[in-house]
Design a protein around this motif. Structure first.
Motif: not given
Length: 95
Positions: A30-54
């Motif tokens: 939930k903390i991650i989701e809030l930060r994703l919204k703040e940064k206008n970022m999708k989980p897939r983009e987070l996964a790609n940038k972090a080098g982890i799988s969706t």
């Protein structure tokens, strides 16, 4: 001792984070989701940038991943430009 950006964390941080995740279920995501919204970022983009799988993010969200590694949290925090201590906050905390 671990280094994340300019901050230094000790091993007890990782242990406390794991305990916190077990006690609070999906609250960490939930903390991650809030930060994703703040940064206008999708989980897939987070996964790609972090080098982890969706799938890893999905497991974290569903609660199947009960003890995320320090390294995983570090990658997510770096991409989302957040403090690692943000993962330790309980849902009921006000500050």
């Amino acid at each position: 001792m671990f280094i994340c950006g300019q901050k230094v964390y000790h091993k007890h941080y990782l242990d406390n984070t794991r305990i916190n995740q077990e006690e609070n279920g999906e609250s960490m995501y939930k903390i991650i989701e809030l930060r994703l919204k703040e940064k206008n970022m999708k989980p897939r983009e987070l996964a790609n940038k972090a080098g982890i799988s969706t799938g890893t993010l999905s497991d974290l969200k569903s609660g199947r991943l009960k003890k995320p590694s320090f390294e995983l949290l570090e990658k997510i925090a770096d991409v989302l430009e957040m403090d690692m201590n943000d993962f330790r906050k309980n849902e009921g905390d006000k500050g």
